[in-house]
Write an enzyme that holds these catalytic residues in place. Sequence first.
Site, PDB file in Angstrom:
ATOM      1  NE  ARG A 251      16.517  18.018  10.450  1.00  0.00           N
ATOM      2  CZ  ARG A 251      15.605  18.907  10.861  1.00  0.00           C
ATOM      3  NH1 ARG A 251      15.722  19.495  12.033  1.00  0.00           N
ATOM      4  NH2 ARG A 251      14.551  19.178  10.102  1.00  0.00           N
TER       5      ARG A 251
ATOM      6  CB  SER B 126      15.098  17.130   4.561  1.00  0.00           C
ATOM      7  OG  SER B 126      14.017  17.992   4.785  1.00  0.00           O
TER       8      SER B 126
ATOM      9  CD  GLU C 276      17.329  15.323   7.966  1.00  0.00           C
ATOM     10  OE1 GLU C 276      17.158  16.528   7.725  1.00  0.00           O
ATOM     11  OE2 GLU C 276      16.401  14.541   8.260  1.00  0.00           O
TER      12      GLU C 276
HETATM   13  P1  FAD Z   1      15.558   5.378  11.939  1.00  0.00           P
HETATM   14  O1  FAD Z   1      15.459   5.858  10.554  1.00  0.00           O
HETATM   15  O2  FAD Z   1      15.180   3.975  12.225  1.00  0.00           O
HETATM   16  O3  FAD Z   1      17.056   5.605  12.457  1.00  0.00           O
HETATM   17  C1  FAD Z   1      17.686   6.856  12.254  1.00  0.00           C
HETATM   18  C2  FAD Z   1      19.056   6.816  12.956  1.00  0.00           C
HETATM   19  O4  FAD Z   1      18.885   6.722  14.364  1.00  0.00           O
HETATM   20  C3  FAD Z   1      19.894   5.592  12.568  1.00  0.00           C
HETATM   21  O5  FAD Z   1      21.262   5.978  12.588  1.00  0.00           O
HETATM   22  C4  FAD Z   1      19.613   4.604  13.684  1.00  0.00           C
HETATM   23  O6  FAD Z   1      20.662   3.674  13.881  1.00  0.00           O
HETATM   24  C5  FAD Z   1      19.471   5.526  14.876  1.00  0.00           C
HETATM   25  N1  FAD Z   1      18.529   5.038  15.903  1.00  0.00           N
HETATM   26  C6  FAD Z   1      17.205   4.781  15.735  1.00  0.00           C
HETATM   27  N2  FAD Z   1      16.655   4.404  16.910  1.00  0.00           N
HETATM   28  C7  FAD Z   1      17.661   4.419  17.816  1.00  0.00           C
HETATM   29  C8  FAD Z   1      17.729   4.105  19.215  1.00  0.00           C
HETATM   30  N3  FAD Z   1      16.653   3.700  19.923  1.00  0.00           N
HETATM   31  N4  FAD Z   1      18.950   4.203  19.828  1.00  0.00           N
HETATM   32  C9  FAD Z   1      20.059   4.588  19.129  1.00  0.00           C
HETATM   33  N5  FAD Z   1      20.035   4.880  17.821  1.00  0.00           N
HETATM   34  C10 FAD Z   1      18.854   4.808  17.179  1.00  0.00           C
HETATM   35  N6  FAD Z   1      13.086  14.728  10.597  1.00  0.00           N
HETATM   36  C11 FAD Z   1      13.075  15.932  11.225  1.00  0.00           C
HETATM   37  O7  FAD Z   1      13.951  16.218  12.058  1.00  0.00           O
HETATM   38  N7  FAD Z   1      12.120  16.866  10.950  1.00  0.00           N
HETATM   39  C12 FAD Z   1      11.141  16.639  10.062  1.00  0.00           C
HETATM   40  O8  FAD Z   1      10.289  17.500   9.837  1.00  0.00           O
HETATM   41  C13 FAD Z   1      11.110  15.384   9.382  1.00  0.00           C
HETATM   42  N8  FAD Z   1      10.152  15.113   8.470  1.00  0.00           N
HETATM   43  C14 FAD Z   1      10.147  13.905   7.830  1.00  0.00           C
HETATM   44  C15 FAD Z   1       9.133  13.640   6.906  1.00  0.00           C
HETATM   45  C16 FAD Z   1       9.075  12.423   6.252  1.00  0.00           C
HETATM   46  C17 FAD Z   1       7.969  12.169   5.253  1.00  0.00           C
HETATM   47  C18 FAD Z   1      10.037  11.434   6.541  1.00  0.00           C
HETATM   48  C19 FAD Z   1       9.965  10.093   5.880  1.00  0.00           C
HETATM   49  C20 FAD Z   1      11.071  11.677   7.450  1.00  0.00           C
HETATM   50  C21 FAD Z   1      11.133  12.925   8.102  1.00  0.00           C
HETATM   51  N9  FAD Z   1      12.140  13.238   9.031  1.00  0.00           N
HETATM   52  C22 FAD Z   1      12.128  14.443   9.696  1.00  0.00           C
HETATM   53  C23 FAD Z   1      13.217  12.265   9.310  1.00  0.00           C
HETATM   54  C24 FAD Z   1      12.843  11.205  10.374  1.00  0.00           C
HETATM   55  O9  FAD Z   1      11.470  11.150  10.568  1.00  0.00           O
HETATM   56  C25 FAD Z   1      13.522  11.489  11.711  1.00  0.00           C
HETATM   57  O10 FAD Z   1      14.924  11.515  11.564  1.00  0.00           O
HETATM   58  C26 FAD Z   1      13.165  10.423  12.766  1.00  0.00           C
HETATM   59  O11 FAD Z   1      13.646  10.815  14.044  1.00  0.00           O
HETATM   60  C27 FAD Z   1      13.738   9.058  12.421  1.00  0.00           C
HETATM   61  O12 FAD Z   1      13.165   8.129  13.328  1.00  0.00           O
HETATM   62  P2  FAD Z   1      13.212   6.577  13.047  1.00  0.00           P
HETATM   63  O13 FAD Z   1      12.709   5.896  14.261  1.00  0.00           O
HETATM   64  O14 FAD Z   1      12.538   6.257  11.789  1.00  0.00           O
HETATM   65  O15 FAD Z   1      14.795   6.367  12.922  1.00  0.00           O
HETATM   66  N1  EPU Z   2      11.921  25.901  -1.102  1.00  0.00           N
HETATM   67  C1  EPU Z   2      12.054  26.100  -2.454  1.00  0.00           C
HETATM   68  N2  EPU Z   2      11.967  25.006  -3.269  1.00  0.00           N
HETATM   69  C2  EPU Z   2      11.776  23.758  -2.789  1.00  0.00           C
HETATM   70  C3  EPU Z   2      11.662  23.567  -1.413  1.00  0.00           C
HETATM   71  C4  EPU Z   2      11.740  24.666  -0.572  1.00  0.00           C
HETATM   72  O1  EPU Z   2      12.242  27.217  -2.929  1.00  0.00           O
HETATM   73  O2  EPU Z   2      11.688  22.836  -3.598  1.00  0.00           O
HETATM   74  C5  EPU Z   2      11.952  27.082  -0.219  1.00  0.00           C
HETATM   75  C6  EPU Z   2      10.558  27.315   0.413  1.00  0.00           C
HETATM   76  O3  EPU Z   2       9.747  28.087  -0.422  1.00  0.00           O
HETATM   77  C7  EPU Z   2      10.912  28.029   1.713  1.00  0.00           C
HETATM   78  C8  EPU Z   2      12.286  27.445   2.067  1.00  0.00           C
HETATM   79  O4  EPU Z   2      12.805  26.859   0.875  1.00  0.00           O
HETATM   80  O5  EPU Z   2      11.051  29.408   1.504  1.00  0.00           O
HETATM   81  C9  EPU Z   2      12.214  26.408   3.194  1.00  0.00           C
HETATM   82  O6  EPU Z   2      11.303  25.373   2.807  1.00  0.00           O
HETATM   83  P1  EPU Z   2      10.421  24.573   3.911  1.00  0.00           P
HETATM   84  O7  EPU Z   2       9.695  25.524   4.769  1.00  0.00           O
HETATM   85  O8  EPU Z   2       9.654  23.541   3.177  1.00  0.00           O
HETATM   86  O9  EPU Z   2      11.494  23.907   4.842  1.00  0.00           O
HETATM   87  P2  EPU Z   2      12.880  23.199   4.539  1.00  0.00           P
HETATM   88  O10 EPU Z   2      13.970  24.098   5.025  1.00  0.00           O
HETATM   89  O11 EPU Z   2      12.960  22.721   3.142  1.00  0.00           O
HETATM   90  C10 EPU Z   2      13.060  22.128   6.896  1.00  0.00           C
HETATM   91  C11 EPU Z   2      13.399  20.791   7.464  1.00  0.00           C
HETATM   92  C12 EPU Z   2      12.181  19.887   7.451  1.00  0.00           C
HETATM   93  C13 EPU Z   2      11.100  20.531   8.292  1.00  0.00           C
HETATM   94  C14 EPU Z   2      10.754  21.891   7.686  1.00  0.00           C
HETATM   95  C15 EPU Z   2       9.740  22.656   8.512  1.00  0.00           C
HETATM   96  C16 EPU Z   2      15.753  20.425   7.071  1.00  0.00           C
HETATM   97  C17 EPU Z   2      16.796  19.719   6.287  1.00  0.00           C
HETATM   98  N3  EPU Z   2      14.494  20.186   6.731  1.00  0.00           N
HETATM   99  O12 EPU Z   2      12.768  21.934   5.522  1.00  0.00           O
HETATM  100  O13 EPU Z   2      12.546  18.659   8.051  1.00  0.00           O
HETATM  101  O14 EPU Z   2       9.944  19.730   8.327  1.00  0.00           O
HETATM  102  O15 EPU Z   2      11.962  22.700   7.608  1.00  0.00           O
HETATM  103  O16 EPU Z   2      10.343  23.160   9.654  1.00  0.00           O
HETATM  104  O17 EPU Z   2      16.078  21.178   7.995  1.00  0.00           O
HETATM  105  C18 EPU Z   2      13.455  16.505   7.591  1.00  0.00           C
HETATM  106  O18 EPU Z   2      14.405  16.823   8.325  1.00  0.00           O
HETATM  107  O19 EPU Z   2      13.355  15.377   7.067  1.00  0.00           O
HETATM  108  C19 EPU Z   2      12.400  17.476   7.336  1.00  0.00           C
HETATM  109  C20 EPU Z   2      11.377  17.237   6.528  1.00  0.00           C
END
Ligand code: FAD
Ligand code: EPU
Length: 338
Positions: free
Chosen positions: A164, A238, A334
């Site tokens: 991250r 997250s 994050e």
């Molecule tokens: P924004 O939210 O618009 O911006 C994020 C940051 O990047 C800001 O600081 C912004 O200034 C900067 N930025 C954006 N675009 C640019 C650009 N073109 N040039 C320079 N800076 C820029 N993230 C994960 O890593 N793994 C996940 O599994 C994951 N799951 C998610 C699930 C949900 C339901 C949601 C809502 C979010 C999740 N995220 C996850 C977080 C998010 O999707 C990512 O961080 C994504 O890359 C953000 O993209 P965005 O275009 O919306 O960025």
């Molecule tokens: N868990 C709990 N309670 C909860 C949530 C999770 O006990 O309420 C336990 C789960 O049972 C599991 C462990 O925690 O054993 C990990 O949970 P999960 O697999 O859901 O993944 P996470 O570590 O919570 C991370 C990323 C996600 C990404 C998933 C899948 C971060 C901060 N988050 O979540 O990314 O989608 O793994 O790889 O690293 C994001 O960054 O926004 C995001 C959604």
Amino acid sequence: MLVLQENISLKPYNTFGIDVKARFFAEIFTENDLAELRNHTVFSENKLLVLGGGSNVLFTENYEGLVLKISIPGIVTDVADNQVLVTAGAGVVWNDLVNYCVENGFAGMENLSLIPGTVGASPIQNIGAYGVELKDVFESCTAFEIATGNIRKFDFADCHFAYRDSIFKNELKGQYIITSVQFRLMTRIRINSQYGAIQALLAERRITHPTITDLSKIVSEIRVSKLPDPSTIGNAGSFFKNPIIESSKFETLKLAFPAIISYPAGEGKVKLAAGWLIEQCGFKGVTEGHTGTWKNQALVLVNHGGASGKEVYSFSEKIIDTVCSKFDVKLEREVNIL
Ligand code: FAD
Ligand code: EPU
């Protein structure tokens, strides 16, 4: 043609659905738009916020500056031998790119299915899910330097990717606008199905030789079952990072909390599951005012409707303090707080 708007609501532009205003707002479709805007006083006299899909931000107040919504389109591919270089504009929706690659048999991104946001933001925090990170498929990116207007190419080694994290969140924070990203994918398929939840679903469906389409579908299903859909419940995924701590500290915690969830994080370090820590503090699925945590994932803070960014932020402070008191582990956000 560049259109500069004033005092517009940012509610449609952030997945938390926080209702704040931007003093100035412009949508960017080309690198030339950026060059043109740079000559404008509104650019030189205001602070700048670059926005993609707004899925990793929490607005706590109106933005008294210029918001640039990056909508640069386009996907170009270059196939050679078993590899393919895919270049996408920063404004391409991340999941559209994943779907395009899966449909064309380009392997490597399928585990990153259904992550919200844009291509341009993907290197910023080195997005990751289900055993794959952006860095595993990243080749290079181009970016507009705000101070000079120059376009610079960043190779893999320049970006300092980590969990991250990247150079764009540290030394170069706020200095570049990413305009395109190039990915190196494979036409010879190598599946990454190590993640427990993926293996469980493959076994349940008796899929012994999964395709990248199978992987993409399974990852999408797991995500839908755990995470709230921002189109109905505001959230930014997250809210905190999974904390990485020293192994020695982990051994002490493990004695006190034998069920603690952990993963090796290299160099004498251990990564903890923040969702588990938060759940153990009694926060899973709770509602406080207009905010709370998601019922299936305590790591996700939600807007139940009408929450202000300050309210969500205060709730996150409470979680940090409670987790710290119980486990002596400090959670880091994050989500980008604005
Ligand atoms: P924004 O939210 O618009 O911006 C994020 C940051 O990047 C800001 O600081 C912004 O200034 C900067 N930025 C954006 N675009 C640019 C650009 N073109 N040039 C320079 N800076 C820029 N993230 C994960 O890593 N793994 C996940 O599994 C994951 N799951 C998610 C699930 C949900 C339901 C949601 C809502 C979010 C999740 N995220 C996850 C977080 C998010 O999707 C990512 O961080 C994504 O890359 C953000 O993209 P965005 O275009 O919306 O960025
Ligand atoms: N868990 C709990 N309670 C909860 C949530 C999770 O006990 O309420 C336990 C789960 O049972 C599991 C462990 O925690 O054993 C990990 O949970 P999960 O697999 O859901 O993944 P996470 O570590 O919570 C991370 C990323 C996600 C990404 C998933 C899948 C971060 C901060 N988050 O979540 O990314 O989608 O793994 O790889 O690293 C994001 O960054 O926004 C995001 C959604």
